[in-house]
Design a protein around this motif. Structure first.
Motif, mmCIF file in Angstrom:
data_model
loop_
_atom_site.group_PDB
_atom_site.id
_atom_site.type_symbol
_atom_site.label_atom_id
_atom_site.label_comp_id
_atom_site.label_asym_id
_atom_site.label_seq_id
_atom_site.Cartn_x
_atom_site.Cartn_y
_atom_site.Cartn_z
ATOM 1 N N PHE A 165 0.821 -1.234 -0.028
ATOM 2 C CA PHE A 165 0.120 0.110 0.024
ATOM 3 C C PHE A 165 0.980 1.334 0.028
ATOM 4 C CE2 PHE A 165 -2.225 3.429 2.198
ATOM 5 C CZ PHE A 165 -3.252 3.425 1.654
ATOM 6 N N LEU A 166 1.917 1.409 0.831
ATOM 7 C CA LEU A 166 2.745 2.493 0.923
ATOM 8 C C LEU A 166 3.424 2.530 -0.376
ATOM 9 C CD1 LEU A 166 4.311 1.887 4.374
ATOM 10 C CD2 LEU A 166 2.808 3.609 3.802
ATOM 11 N N LYS A 167 3.832 1.400 -1.002
ATOM 12 C CA LYS A 167 4.692 1.662 -2.209
ATOM 13 C C LYS A 167 3.632 2.168 -3.189
ATOM 14 C CE LYS A 167 7.358 -1.210 -5.820
ATOM 15 N NZ LYS A 167 7.461 -2.522 -6.261
ATOM 16 N N PHE A 223 -6.440 17.304 -5.206
ATOM 17 C CA PHE A 223 -7.009 16.499 -4.328
ATOM 18 C C PHE A 223 -6.401 15.086 -4.085
ATOM 19 C CE2 PHE A 223 -10.863 19.082 -5.037
ATOM 20 C CZ PHE A 223 -11.133 19.341 -3.490
ATOM 21 N N HIS A 224 -6.045 14.451 -5.307
ATOM 22 C CA HIS A 224 -5.397 13.178 -5.068
ATOM 23 C C HIS A 224 -4.209 13.238 -4.566
ATOM 24 C CE1 HIS A 224 -8.042 10.739 -7.446
ATOM 25 N NE2 HIS A 224 -8.357 11.458 -8.337
ATOM 26 N N MET A 225 -3.229 14.336 -4.873
ATOM 27 C CA MET A 225 -1.872 14.265 -4.148
ATOM 28 C C MET A 225 -2.019 14.511 -2.913
ATOM 29 S SD MET A 225 0.935 17.337 -4.982
ATOM 30 C CE MET A 225 0.130 18.562 -3.991
ATOM 31 N N VAL A 226 -2.877 15.546 -2.528
ATOM 32 C CA VAL A 226 -2.931 15.918 -0.897
ATOM 33 C C VAL A 226 -3.217 14.598 -0.301
ATOM 34 C CG1 VAL A 226 -3.841 17.128 0.867
ATOM 35 C CG2 VAL A 226 -3.154 18.324 -1.132
ATOM 36 N N TYR A 227 -4.229 13.903 -0.758
ATOM 37 C CA TYR A 227 -4.978 12.890 -0.038
ATOM 38 C C TYR A 227 -3.762 11.746 0.094
ATOM 39 C CZ TYR A 227 -8.421 9.178 1.145
ATOM 40 O OH TYR A 227 -9.192 8.109 1.792
ATOM 41 N N ASP A 228 -3.086 11.449 -1.116
ATOM 42 C CA ASP A 228 -2.122 10.568 -0.914
ATOM 43 C C ASP A 228 -0.996 10.843 -0.199
ATOM 44 O OD1 ASP A 228 -3.125 8.803 -2.995
ATOM 45 O OD2 ASP A 228 -2.152 9.778 -4.805
ATOM 46 N N LEU A 229 -0.499 11.878 0.083
ATOM 47 C CA LEU A 229 0.546 12.373 1.030
ATOM 48 C C LEU A 229 -0.154 12.032 2.427
ATOM 49 C CD1 LEU A 229 3.093 13.435 1.869
ATOM 50 C CD2 LEU A 229 1.922 15.863 1.694
ATOM 51 N N MET A 230 -1.384 12.364 2.811
ATOM 52 C CA MET A 230 -1.825 12.213 3.991
ATOM 53 C C MET A 230 -2.099 10.746 4.355
ATOM 54 S SD MET A 230 -4.744 15.245 4.109
ATOM 55 C CE MET A 230 -5.491 14.576 5.746
ATOM 56 N N ALA A 231 -2.322 9.746 3.481
ATOM 57 C CA ALA A 231 -2.867 8.313 3.389
ATOM 58 C C ALA A 231 -1.078 7.765 3.801
ATOM 59 C CB ALA A 231 -3.338 7.853 2.338
ATOM 60 N N PHE A 232 -0.200 7.933 3.099
ATOM 61 C CA PHE A 232 1.188 7.709 3.182
ATOM 62 C C PHE A 232 1.704 7.893 4.718
ATOM 63 C CE2 PHE A 232 5.565 7.684 3.043
ATOM 64 C CZ PHE A 232 5.909 6.541 2.475
ATOM 65 N N ILE A 233 1.413 9.289 5.201
ATOM 66 C CA ILE A 233 1.904 9.419 6.392
ATOM 67 C C ILE A 233 1.257 8.666 7.516
ATOM 68 C CG2 ILE A 233 1.946 11.515 8.242
ATOM 69 C CD1 ILE A 233 2.580 13.256 5.824
#
Length: 440
Positions: free
Chosen positions: A195-197, A260-270
């Motif tokens: 998932f992280l990758k 939206f996708h970029m910020v959400y992906d960053l938050m999900a990764f963190i």
């Protein structure tokens, strides 16, 4: 005398309002010394979220609500970014403040508190009886105090995590207020490392795409400057004018989607990497809005649902009180329009009714689709529905996007130049293209 008294009261209200939301020219520039003030809203807001998960706290939540609203408004509208390219961040502050206030209103005005699905009271599952005291005081030995202290500490940590989860939950997954909200199906691996990758690569992809789209938008005269400008260039023939405006419109919409996708992906990764969140708690933020074949499907499923509850609190619930389900529908979209426009006041560029009008129009549009379904027995859909959606989002929405660009949206700095590949490469390509054209 009564008139003077009333006038004095109204003047006092106005002065207090301007204390929290000054005129644009009277706002305080954001500097390192005032940053703590811009974040001061979080303490009372988080405490309110904590209380919303504790039983029998209704009165204290009501008493705390004015403090949360006042500090949130002041944090977002009293302080501002003064660098022109950062003015768009003032809009972001306003949008965030309106979300916080909507959450605070719901936390404070819900007598039973905010419940998870399956709870009858905060932290109490349905059917589970309350633990009752037998009236006898317990005698605690010295050896028993350490486990008790550990238990209390664990309970405190659990309560802290519960409040933190509530404060940051946008779509209401697992909460009663989220019942009925569409959440896209999980499409990423549920194994943590995988998932992280995948999420990291998705973040990089959308970062580069947003960077490219933002850089292209900034090439358009006026539109790409912090001062802003119309995307309807009056010096062009009408056909070319609308080809250019539609191009800018599509670029802007695509940039918003990528953001939206970029910020959400960053938050999900963190969250998954640092906070040990489960990958399953981060479903996609969007559900492929390009495939929507009706406006109902677009707004209810395909577009992100992160702000749905905000609009319901501001407009849907009051609208329901006034006119039932129809009022709730109309009120939700009216609230959406005012939400977007009130926040942009923080940029100091005035109020434009075009933006609220577009969102308010969506209510009648959905009612029209309902009339079609009742009259024909079929839902709006198929290729005709797709054309219907695209005509609204690519044609009727253009004045709204133009309103934002005239007030500097396209000129705001989203990706800083020092980490922007496109802002380095694109000007070189443009100069090379111009040189080639001139050489011919």
């Amino acid at each position: 005398m009564p008139f003077q008294f009333t006038q004095g009261i109204m003047q006092g209200y106005y002065d207090f309002f301007r204390l929290l939301i000054p005129e644009p020219q009277n706002r305080i520039p954001i500097t390192p010394s005032v940053v703590p003030y811009t974040l001061s809203w979080f303490i009372p807001f988080f405490f309110l979220a904590y209380l919303a998960r504790r039983p029998e706290t209704y009165l204290i939540r009501l008493l705390l609500l004015p403090t949360v609203i006042a500090t949130t408004l002041a944090s977002a509208f009293r302080y501002c970014w003064t660098i022109p390219a950062l003015n768009v961040y003032n809009w972001g502050q306003g949008l965030a403040a309106e979300v916080v206030i909507a959450k605070a209103l719901e936390y404070a005005l819900t007598p039973e508190g905010i419940l998870r699905i399956g709870e009858s009271q905060p932290n109490q599952p349905k059917g589970k009886a309350k633990a009752e005291s037998n009236g006898d005081a317990s005698i605690i030995d010295e050896d028993d105090r350490t486990p008790l202290a550990k238990s209390n500490f664990s309970s405190l940590i659990a309560a802290f995590g519960d409040a933190l989860n509530l404060a940051h939950e946008m779509r209401g997954a697992g909460w009663k207020f989220g019942v009925g909200t569409h959440i896209p199906k999980l499409i990423r691996p549920l194994e943590r490392d995988q998932f992280l990758k995948v999420t990291l690569w998705s973040f990089i992809k959308y970062f580069l795409l947003l960077d490219l789209l933002e850089s292209i938008i900034k090439l358009f005269p006026g539109v790409g400057t912090p001062a802003g400008g119309s995307m309807f260039y009056q010096n062009l023939p009408i056909l070319q004018r609308y080809i250019v405006s539609t191009t800018i419109h599509i670029l802007t919409g695509s940039a918003l989607l990528s953001g939206f996708h970029m910020v959400y992906d960053l938050m999900a990764f963190i969250a998954v990497y640092s906070c040990n969140d489960l990958p399953s708690s981060w479903p996609p933020v969007m559900d492929n809005p390009w495939t929507a074949d009706s406006m109902h499907v677009f707004w209810a499923k395909r577009w992100h649902q992160l702000l749905k509850r905000t609009f319901v609190v501001y407009g849907g619930i009051p609208g329901y009180w006034i006119a039932g389900n129809t009022g709730a529908l109309l009120g939700t979209f009216i609230a959406s329009g005012l939400y977007h426009e009130f926040a942009i006041y923080a940029m100091g560029r005035g109020f434009d009714p075009v933006v609220p009008a577009f969102f308010a129009l969506q209510g009648p549009v959905l009612l029209l689709e309902r009339v079609w379904r009742v009259g024909t027995g079929r839902r709006v859909g198929g290729w005709v529905g797709r054309i219907w959606v695209y005509s609204i989002m690519f044609c009727l929405a253009q004045p709204m996007i133009d309103s934002w660009h005239k007030r500097g949206l396209g000129g705001g700095m989203v990706i800083p130049p020092f980490i922007s590949p496109a802002k380095f490469v694109l000007p070189l390509l443009v100069r090379a293209f111009n040189a080639t054209v001139l050489a011919k």
